[in-house]
Design an enzyme around this catalytic site. Structure first.
Site, PDB file in Angstrom:
ATOM      1  N   SER A   1     -11.752  59.792  19.558  1.00 53.63           N
ATOM      2  CA  SER A   1     -11.696  58.384  19.936  1.00 53.63           C
ATOM      3  C   SER A   1     -12.840  58.129  20.918  1.00 53.63           C
ATOM      4  O   SER A   1     -12.877  58.729  21.995  1.00 53.63           O
ATOM      5  CB  SER A   1     -10.341  58.093  20.596  1.00 53.63           C
ATOM      6  OG  SER A   1     -10.332  56.799  21.160  1.00 53.63           O
TER       7      SER A   1
ATOM      8  N   LYS B   1     -12.960  57.236  15.642  1.00 60.57           N
ATOM      9  CA  LYS B   1     -12.328  55.973  16.041  1.00 60.57           C
ATOM     10  C   LYS B   1     -13.210  55.372  17.128  1.00 60.57           C
ATOM     11  O   LYS B   1     -13.627  56.080  18.038  1.00 60.57           O
ATOM     12  CB  LYS B   1     -10.920  56.249  16.546  1.00 60.57           C
ATOM     13  CG  LYS B   1     -10.301  55.172  17.443  1.00 60.57           C
ATOM     14  CD  LYS B   1      -8.807  55.437  17.633  1.00 60.57           C
ATOM     15  CE  LYS B   1      -8.309  55.037  19.017  1.00 60.57           C
ATOM     16  NZ  LYS B   1      -6.872  55.337  19.211  1.00 60.57           N
TER      17      LYS B   1
ATOM     18  N   LYS C   1     -13.570  52.188  19.993  1.00 60.31           N
ATOM     19  CA  LYS C   1     -12.861  51.139  20.721  1.00 60.31           C
ATOM     20  C   LYS C   1     -13.662  49.852  20.569  1.00 60.31           C
ATOM     21  O   LYS C   1     -14.898  49.874  20.599  1.00 60.31           O
ATOM     22  CB  LYS C   1     -12.761  51.519  22.197  1.00 60.31           C
ATOM     23  CG  LYS C   1     -11.892  52.736  22.448  1.00 60.31           C
ATOM     24  CD  LYS C   1     -10.422  52.418  22.206  1.00 60.31           C
ATOM     25  CE  LYS C   1      -9.525  53.509  22.747  1.00 60.31           C
ATOM     26  NZ  LYS C   1      -8.099  53.180  22.571  1.00 60.31           N
TER      27      LYS C   1
ATOM     28  N   ASP D   1     -10.019  50.447  17.348  1.00 64.11           N
ATOM     29  CA  ASP D   1      -8.847  50.217  18.202  1.00 64.11           C
ATOM     30  C   ASP D   1      -9.193  49.134  19.218  1.00 64.11           C
ATOM     31  O   ASP D   1     -10.110  49.302  20.023  1.00 64.11           O
ATOM     32  CB  ASP D   1      -8.463  51.521  18.919  1.00 64.11           C
ATOM     33  CG  ASP D   1      -7.154  51.409  19.703  1.00 64.11           C
ATOM     34  OD1 ASP D   1      -6.563  50.310  19.734  1.00 64.11           O
ATOM     35  OD2 ASP D   1      -6.735  52.434  20.287  1.00 64.11           O
TER      36      ASP D   1
ATOM     37  N   GLU E   1      -6.412  49.246  14.689  1.00 66.00           N
ATOM     38  CA  GLU E   1      -5.314  49.581  15.601  1.00 66.00           C
ATOM     39  C   GLU E   1      -5.083  48.485  16.639  1.00 66.00           C
ATOM     40  O   GLU E   1      -6.017  48.041  17.299  1.00 66.00           O
ATOM     41  CB  GLU E   1      -5.650  50.911  16.284  1.00 66.00           C
ATOM     42  CG  GLU E   1      -4.535  51.524  17.097  1.00 66.00           C
ATOM     43  CD  GLU E   1      -4.925  52.915  17.639  1.00 66.00           C
ATOM     44  OE1 GLU E   1      -5.862  53.542  17.097  1.00 66.00           O
ATOM     45  OE2 GLU E   1      -4.301  53.364  18.607  1.00 66.00           O
TER      46      GLU E   1
ATOM     47  N   ASP F   1       0.133  50.542  17.814  1.00 74.54           N
ATOM     48  CA  ASP F   1       0.202  51.548  18.880  1.00 74.54           C
ATOM     49  C   ASP F   1       1.121  50.968  19.962  1.00 74.54           C
ATOM     50  O   ASP F   1       2.348  51.167  19.911  1.00 74.54           O
ATOM     51  CB  ASP F   1      -1.231  51.824  19.398  1.00 74.54           C
ATOM     52  CG  ASP F   1      -1.295  52.760  20.600  1.00 74.54           C
ATOM     53  OD1 ASP F   1      -0.247  53.131  21.142  1.00 74.54           O
ATOM     54  OD2 ASP F   1      -2.409  53.121  21.020  1.00 74.54           O
TER      55      ASP F   1
ATOM     56  N   LYS G   1       2.852  58.097  19.785  1.00 77.36           N
ATOM     57  CA  LYS G   1       2.551  58.789  21.046  1.00 77.36           C
ATOM     58  C   LYS G   1       3.910  59.100  21.675  1.00 77.36           C
ATOM     59  O   LYS G   1       4.642  58.172  22.018  1.00 77.36           O
ATOM     60  CB  LYS G   1       1.761  57.893  21.998  1.00 77.36           C
ATOM     61  CG  LYS G   1       0.340  57.579  21.543  1.00 77.36           C
ATOM     62  CD  LYS G   1      -0.389  56.763  22.600  1.00 77.36           C
ATOM     63  CE  LYS G   1      -1.756  56.350  22.116  1.00 77.36           C
ATOM     64  NZ  LYS G   1      -2.431  55.450  23.071  1.00 77.36           N
TER      65      LYS G   1
ATOM     66  N   GLY H   1      -3.286  59.673  21.244  1.00 78.50           N
ATOM     67  CA  GLY H   1      -3.539  60.468  22.450  1.00 78.50           C
ATOM     68  C   GLY H   1      -3.678  59.582  23.657  1.00 78.50           C
ATOM     69  O   GLY H   1      -3.871  58.370  23.540  1.00 78.50           O
TER      70      GLY H   1
HETATM   71  O1  OSB Z   1      -5.077  53.226  22.654  1.00 81.95           O
HETATM   72  O2  OSB Z   1      -5.135  55.085  21.685  1.00 81.95           O
HETATM   73  C1  OSB Z   1      -5.295  54.429  22.710  1.00 81.95           C
HETATM   74  C2  OSB Z   1      -6.668  56.625  25.510  1.00 81.95           C
HETATM   75  C3  OSB Z   1      -6.005  56.109  26.595  1.00 81.95           C
HETATM   76  C4  OSB Z   1      -5.150  55.038  26.404  1.00 81.95           C
HETATM   77  C5  OSB Z   1      -4.981  54.489  25.133  1.00 81.95           C
HETATM   78  C6  OSB Z   1      -5.633  55.029  24.040  1.00 81.95           C
HETATM   79  C7  OSB Z   1      -6.518  56.093  24.244  1.00 81.95           C
HETATM   80  C8  OSB Z   1      -7.325  56.699  23.190  1.00 81.95           C
HETATM   81  C9  OSB Z   1      -7.793  58.110  23.431  1.00 81.95           C
HETATM   82  O3  OSB Z   1      -7.703  56.116  22.226  1.00 81.95           O
HETATM   83  C10 OSB Z   1      -7.145  59.114  22.569  1.00 81.95           C
HETATM   84  C11 OSB Z   1      -7.412  60.511  23.063  1.00 81.95           C
HETATM   85  O4  OSB Z   1      -8.439  61.081  22.691  1.00 81.95           O
HETATM   86  O5  OSB Z   1      -6.595  61.057  23.827  1.00 81.95           O
HETATM   87 MG    MG Z   2      -4.527  52.817  20.630  1.00 88.01          MG
END
Ligand code: OSB
Ligand code: MG
Length: 369
Positions: free
Chosen positions: A135, A161, A163, A188, A213, A238, A262, A290
């Site tokens: 991510s 992924k 952001k 995301d 996402e 999520d 999660k 994550g």
């Molecule tokens: O929205 O998935 C999310 C990290 C912190 C808070 C929210 C998210 C995330 C990630 C990172 O996308 C995922 C990872 O590599 O741990």
């Molecule tokens: Mg997310």
């Protein structure tokens, strides 16, 4: 398991690189680690809160408060038989899923150690390696983002992924898609759009993404249904799926085609397993999300992702992607096929570096029977 003693460690760990989402940029990650002593064994758990209430209302501070003042008094000195018994005992506490999940994780670690089984074995996992992706946060420029994607694909990550946020969405996805026409790509938004604003995301529908996402409000399910109707691409929820019940609402409303599980967000590994089973039954794919976990949470995320329903790559990257120094002696590395090998030792299957925990901690708290 008789709960003899619990120590809480709020920790602040420097990230190898900043991580930016639609709700902000961080250079360090905070979370709360739990060390739970029971019948001569030591179990560890991780509450995936953060310093700020950006992703969720829970923070390091609220997790400490809820654990100290409400949750631990319900479990310390008690004999807890399993996760269902634990969930039952704490059901008078509304919300605060990160706090609840952290203790449940330590309980699973203890139960695994007692039975000589890994978490994956306890859960009924079916694989010894888990397909993973990376991510990537919002970068200072689109060119910088493509450079980051270059770096991670060179390391072997086969699912990317990115952001996104308003104004940094179509351009970013387009640039990555152009550079990598065939890579597994998903975006995301972390709840950055209203249904009205989300019209601007429609060009994403032509970019062959695995999923989009959480585009809309963090507590929304209905508007996601309305947006999903306008898209061919799967919406993945999520933030909005905070329990098995909410997963059922999302399924019945057809608000998404995929769910990101999660364990922290849904209130514990047991709740994540329940969602995975529900989705598996109706053929809805799930994957493990994550929260920039330490080696402790990473180990348990890998364990849950061995369940049959987890058919999409998880946000479970190698330890190097997050921390130079972790709180476990074990470090997770990426295999050539973009998988990470699941721990097989009893319990969470990793050993905690207690000196490192103390080094990163900023105010431990202890309570015993
Ligand atoms: O929205 O998935 C999310 C990290 C912190 C808070 C929210 C998210 C995330 C990630 C990172 O996308 C995922 C990872 O590599 O741990
Ligand atoms: Mg997310």
């Amino acid at each position: 398991m008789k709960i003899d003693k619990v120590t809480l460690f709020p920790v602040k760990m420097p990230l190898v690189a900043h991580f930016e989402t639609s709700f902000g940029r961080i250079y360090d990650r905070e979370c709360v680690l739990l060390r739970v002593e029971s019948e001569g064994l030591v179990g560890w758990g991780e509450c995936v809160a953060d310093a700020d209430p950006g992703y969720s209302y829970e923070t390091t501070g609220t997790v400490m408060h809820i654990l100290k003042d409400f949750l631990l008094p319900l479990v310390v000195g008690r004999n807890i038989t399993d996760a269902a018994d634990y969930q039952n005992r704490i059901s008078s506490i509304r919300g605060h899923h990160f706090a609840k999940a952290g203790f449940e994780m330590a309980l699973w670690d203890l139960m695994g150690q007692r039975e000589g089984k890994s978490l994956s074995q306890l859960f009924g996992g079916i694989r010894d390696k888990v397909e993973v992706g990376v991510s990537i946060g919002i970068q200072d420029s689109t060119a910088e983002l493509v450079k980051r994607v270059d770096e991670f694909t060179a390391l072997g990550y086969k699912r990317i992924k990115i952001k996104i946020k308003p104004g940094r969405d179509i351009s970013e996805a387009e640039a990555v898609r152009k550079a990598y026409p065939n890579i597994k790509l998903q975006v995301d938004a972390n709840s950055a759009y209203t249904l009205d604003m989300a019209k601007s995301l429609l060009p994403l529908d032509e970019m062959n993404l695995l999923l989009i996402e959480q585009p809309l409000f963090d507590d929304d399910i209905w508007d996601h249904r309305l947006f999903q109707k306008q898209l061919k691409t799967a919406i993945c929820l999520d933030e909005s799926v905070i329990s098995p019940r909410h997963a059922r609402y999302a399924i019945e409303m057809e608000a998404c085609k995929v769910i990101n599980i999660k364990p922290g967000r849904v209130g514990g590994l047991s709740q994540g397993i329940e969602i995975a089973q529900m989705c598996h039954k109706i053929g809805m794919p799930v994957w493990c999300g994550g929260s920039l976990e330490t080696g402790i949470g990473r180990a348990t995320n890998l364990a849950i992702a061995t369940l049959p329903g987890f058919t999409m790559p998880g946000d479970i990257s190698a330890s190097d992607r997050y921390y130079k120094q972790d709180v476990t002696h074990d470090r997770f590395t990426l295999n050539a096929d973009s998988t990470i090998t699941v721990p097989t030792a009893p319990g969470i299957g990793v050993t905690v570096d207690e000196a490192a925990v103390k080094e990163f901690s900023f105010g431990e708290y202890q309570t015993s029977a």
